[in-house]
Design an enzyme around this catalytic site. Structure first.
Site, short mmCIF file in Angstrom:
data_model
loop_
_atom_site.label_atom_id
_atom_site.label_comp_id
_atom_site.label_asym_id
_atom_site.label_seq_id
_atom_site.Cartn_x
_atom_site.Cartn_y
_atom_site.Cartn_z
N GLY A 4 0.84 -1.20 0.00
CA GLY A 4 0.00 0.00 0.00
C GLY A 4 0.87 1.24 0.00
CB SER A 5 1.66 3.96 -1.44
OG SER A 5 0.74 3.84 -2.50
N GLY A 6 0.56 5.76 0.80
CA GLY A 6 -0.26 6.90 1.22
C GLY A 6 0.25 8.14 0.54
CE1 TYR A 7 -0.93 14.66 -0.06
CE2 TYR A 7 1.16 15.16 1.00
CZ TYR A 7 0.09 15.55 0.23
OH TYR A 7 0.02 16.81 -0.26
CB THR A 8 4.93 10.58 2.57
OG1 THR A 8 4.15 11.72 2.95
CG2 THR A 8 6.39 10.97 2.49
CE LYS A 9 5.13 7.49 5.94
NZ LYS A 9 4.58 7.08 7.22
CB ALA A 10 5.76 3.03 -1.71
CE LYS A 53 5.17 2.35 7.13
NZ LYS A 53 4.57 3.25 8.11
CG ASP A 82 -3.99 10.55 9.15
OD1 ASP A 82 -5.18 10.23 9.33
OD2 ASP A 82 -3.40 10.42 8.07
#
Ligand SMILES: Nc1ncnc2c1ncn2[C@@H]1O[C@H](COP(=O)(O)OP(=O)(O)OP(=O)(O)O)[C@@H](O)[C@H]1O
Length: 519
Positions: free
Chosen positions: A167-173, A188, A300
């Site tokens: 998965g990934s978010g705003y910054t990291k994969a 990460k 968050d």
């Protein structure tokens, strides 16, 4: 040396792949929905959807493509992020650990230039030289033994297998990988194609500096994982700095592996499992309220910031954690206003700070994202009043973490001891014959919420409770007391439509309703 280069190349490809994937998957409005209170917020952080009114939140300026004259601003942001990390690392008052990362930390904090300090944070090259990771022993060690004795580094991830995008978010994969064919970890790293990097490069035009800014989120997370040791915080196993094609010293955090929290799926799992998640969360919040670094708030708090490790909830995304107190003045009550989508709270201003704001924000978020959905739904009826009280008290912010945890632990106690069951003086309608060392192979039926997809597998405190369950199901003619138990010590029982397929099974007990077909 050659192999290291290949891994670096693979890492770059993975980042590229994630970026591409994220671009393909990007849906407008995908951003954050947690509230945010932070004095150092700036445009490179994730957008605020419902930041509390009355608390200090910087305005997010529009993204511009012109980069001229903006680099000092980027440098300032990098400096601020670095300072925050250093503050966490320098809080010595509650110093707890003496792990290898911390030993490196003391060396790293010798005053040097900013760039040197940056490079020194968490960098384990020296550690690797002096204590090479015993790769052969990895295969034979448990997670606990393994991580207590060694810190994983670049050499550990040189030959990972089964790399899978998680998965990934705003910054990291995040990727799942297997070390030494036996030990699964999460890797990460900064997502080169993620929103954070993309927006920053668009604005400032410097991928090196934008990478530095983004990577500090990972360094912050690693620092917090190391300083905040708790069973409900994901374990940091190690890290690796290696040069990428374009960027020097790219960082990869190696952490405990979990599985993302799927709320829809959770609503279909047995109450006991959902209760476990709420209890794990509460134990975490209780610790965070008085952590070695102070009262930590998770700015968050969405479910996607947590993962499950063998049924236990653990927080994974710590880059939005904050220990900052919210300043206030007695003459301005709105300073301590916490605004959530459905309601607001004003906290007292005490000695220039909003009293307990970090703890209360966590608690209300636990209520709104977890407790309301997971706690009362299909709980044993005798526990409902207690659970309703917990839900109401957190929803109204009447209790702090201490009291909430006490009540949840009490629920656990009652459940574990079978005190939620009705008095067993009531007589059962049918008689049951007990056959020891036996099980029933077929004759399954489905029930809800079962631990097994194609059968009716439920947890019970006692044979009496199993009989009660059997009598409440029209199909039930027999049941098998398995030799498996759940995390509370309840026994797993398979309910059956008959006993015709009964076979020998060591350690299991079969109960057949008298009058049911046995042949
Ligand atoms: N250790 C782990 N095991 C399994 N999945 C993980 C792990 N860590 C993170 N993930 C998954 O990867 C996703 C992205 O990770 P993370 O939240 O750290 O990135 P982020 O860029 O900070 O995201 P966000 O924008 O939500 O803050 C998570 O939502 C989670 O589903």
């Amino acid at each position: 040396m050659k192999r290291r280069k290949m891994v670096v190349a693979a890492g770059f490809c993975l980042s590229f792949f994630t970026g591409t994937l994220m671009n393909l998957l990007f849906i407008p409005g995908f951003e954050h929905h947690g509230e945010r209170v932070h004095r150092h917020h700036h445009e490179n952080q994730k957008p605020d959807a419902d930041a509390p009114v009355g608390l200090r939140v910087d305005e997010l300026p529009p993204v511009e493509t012109a980069t001229v004259g903006r680099l000092p601003e980027l440098q300032r942001q990098i400096r601020e992020r670095l300072d925050e990390i250093l503050r966490y690392r320098q809080t010595r008052a509650h110093w707890v650990g003496t792990g290898p990362l911390e030993r490196r930390r003391l060396m790293d904090l010798e005053p040097r230039s900013e760039w040197e300090v940056y490079k020194g944070i968490g960098k384990n090259n020296n550690y690797e030289q002096s204590q090479p990771t015993p790769a052969v022993s990895i295969a034979t060690k448990s997670h606990r033994e393994f991580t207590r004795e060694s810190v994983l580094g670049c050499s550990s991830i040189d030959n990972v297998t089964n790399v899978q995008y998680l998965g990934s978010g705003y910054t990291k994969a995040v990727y799942k990988a297997t070390i030494n064919s036996s030990f699964s970890v999460a890797l990460k790293s900064v997502d080169f194609g993620g929103h954070d990097m993309e927006n920053c490069v668009k604005k400032y035009g410097s991928s090196t500096d934008c990478y530095k800014l983004a990577s500090f989120k990972i360094v912050k997370e690693m620092t917090l994982m190391e300083r905040l040791q708790h069973p409900n915080i994901l374990k940091l196993y190690g890290y690796c700095y290696q040069d990428n094609n374009d960027i020097k010293d790219t960082v990869t955090a190696i952490t405990e592996l979990g599985s993302p929290l799927e709320m829809i799926q959770l609503l279909q799992t047995p109450w006991e499992e959902r209760f476990r998640i709420c209890l794990s969360l509460m134990r975490l919040l209780h610790y965070l309220a008085r952590s070695p670094l102070g009262s930590v708030t998770l700015l968050d708090f969405r479910p996607r910031q947590f993962v499950l490790v063998e049924g236990v909830l653990k927080v994974t995304d710590l880059d939005d954690a904050s220990v900052e107190e919210t300043p206030c003045s007695l003459s301005s009550p709105s300073d301590c206003l916490m605004v959530f989508p459905a309601r607001n709270f004003t906290l007292p201003c005490h000695k220039g700070c909003c009293e307990g704001i970090n703890e209360k924000r966590n608690l209300y978020n636990a209520y709104r994202f977890f407790f309301t959905y997971l706690l009362p739904h299909s709980a044993p009826s005798a526990l409902r009043p207690l659970l309703d009280k917990i839900v109401n008290s957190t929803g109204e912010l009447i209790w702090g973490t201490d009291e909430t945890l006490v009540h949840l632990e009490k629920v656990l106690d009652i459940y574990r001891n079978g005190q939620y069951l009705k008095n067993n003086t009531q007589t059962h309608k049918a008689e049951y014959k007990c056959v020891s060392e036996a099980s029933i192979a077929a004759e399954n039926y489905r029930c809800w919420p079962s631990y097994q997809h194609d059968g009716c597998l439920l947890s019970v405190f006692s044979v009496d409770e199993a009989i009660e369950v059997c009598e409440s199901h029209a199909q039930c003619q027999a049941f098998v007391m398995t030799n498996q138990s759940t995390w509370t010590g309840h026994q797993l029982v398979l309910f059956k439509t008959g006993a015709a397929s009964m076979t020998t099974a060591p350690g299991k007990l079969t109960y057949i309703r008298l009058g049911a077909a046995e042949s």
